[in-house]
Design a protein around this motif. Structure first.
Motif, short mmCIF file in Angstrom:
data_model
loop_
_atom_site.label_atom_id
_atom_site.label_comp_id
_atom_site.label_asym_id
_atom_site.label_seq_id
_atom_site.Cartn_x
_atom_site.Cartn_y
_atom_site.Cartn_z
N ALA A 1 38.10 56.12 9.89
CA ALA A 1 39.10 55.47 10.74
C ALA A 1 38.46 54.98 12.03
CB ALA A 1 40.23 56.46 11.05
N LEU A 2 38.99 53.88 12.53
CA LEU A 2 38.44 53.31 13.76
C LEU A 2 38.86 54.09 15.00
CD1 LEU A 2 38.95 49.52 13.05
CD2 LEU A 2 36.86 50.87 12.81
N GLY A 3 40.01 54.72 14.95
CA GLY A 3 40.52 55.45 16.11
C GLY A 3 39.72 56.69 16.41
N PRO A 4 40.10 57.38 17.46
CA PRO A 4 39.37 58.59 17.83
C PRO A 4 39.52 59.71 16.79
CG PRO A 4 41.23 58.22 19.32
CD PRO A 4 41.17 57.07 18.39
N HIS A 5 38.46 60.45 16.63
CA HIS A 5 38.44 61.63 15.77
C HIS A 5 38.45 62.86 16.66
CE1 HIS A 5 37.20 59.57 11.97
NE2 HIS A 5 36.82 58.66 12.85
N VAL A 6 38.87 63.98 16.10
CA VAL A 6 38.79 65.25 16.83
C VAL A 6 37.91 66.19 16.04
CG1 VAL A 6 40.99 65.05 18.04
CG2 VAL A 6 40.92 66.09 15.79
N GLY A 7 37.20 67.05 16.74
CA GLY A 7 36.32 68.00 16.09
C GLY A 7 35.67 68.90 17.12
N TRP A 8 34.53 69.46 16.76
CA TRP A 8 33.84 70.38 17.65
C TRP A 8 32.33 70.20 17.50
CZ3 TRP A 8 36.73 71.36 13.46
CH2 TRP A 8 36.08 71.89 12.35
N VAL A 9 31.62 70.57 18.55
CA VAL A 9 30.16 70.48 18.57
C VAL A 9 29.61 71.67 17.77
CG1 VAL A 9 28.11 70.48 20.03
CG2 VAL A 9 30.20 69.33 20.80
N VAL A 10 28.81 71.40 16.74
CA VAL A 10 28.25 72.47 15.91
C VAL A 10 26.80 72.77 16.25
CG1 VAL A 10 29.87 72.23 14.01
CG2 VAL A 10 27.79 70.89 13.99
N SER A 11 26.11 71.83 16.90
CA SER A 11 24.75 72.10 17.36
C SER A 11 24.40 71.12 18.47
CB SER A 11 23.74 71.96 16.21
OG SER A 11 23.62 70.61 15.81
#
Length: 84
Positions: free
Chosen positions: A8-18
């Motif tokens: 998707a072009l819109g913003p994604h959500v997630g977390w820093v894994v390294s």
């Protein structure tokens, strides 16, 4: 010819894994668990440092060598937890 993944072009959500501060390279994972590499210059606030486990929003764009990369990482305020 098989097409690659479409994001998707819109913003994604997630977390820093390294994140390696010395090299400035890290990986962020979206909610589906798909990893995207990023460079310290992709951190939106300009700090060039981010903690592992930080909950972020980011954009996905084509990068070098045909890989998708995370860009414009922004910390989600008051949340350092993985999304439910």
């Amino acid at each position: 010819m098989a097409a690659g993944p479409v994001f998707a072009l819109g913003p994604h959500v997630g977390w820093v894994v390294s994140f390696d501060v010395r090299r400035g390279l890290g990986t962020v994972s979206d909610q589906s668990g798909h990893p995207f590499e990023f460079h310290a210059t992709a951190i939106a606030d300009g700090t060039r440092d981010i903690s592992v486990g930080t909950f972020v929003t980011f954009m996905v764009s084509p990068g070098l060598l045909g890989r998708y990369e995370a860009r414009g990482l922004s910390v989600v305020v008051d949340s350092h937890q993985r999304p439910a």
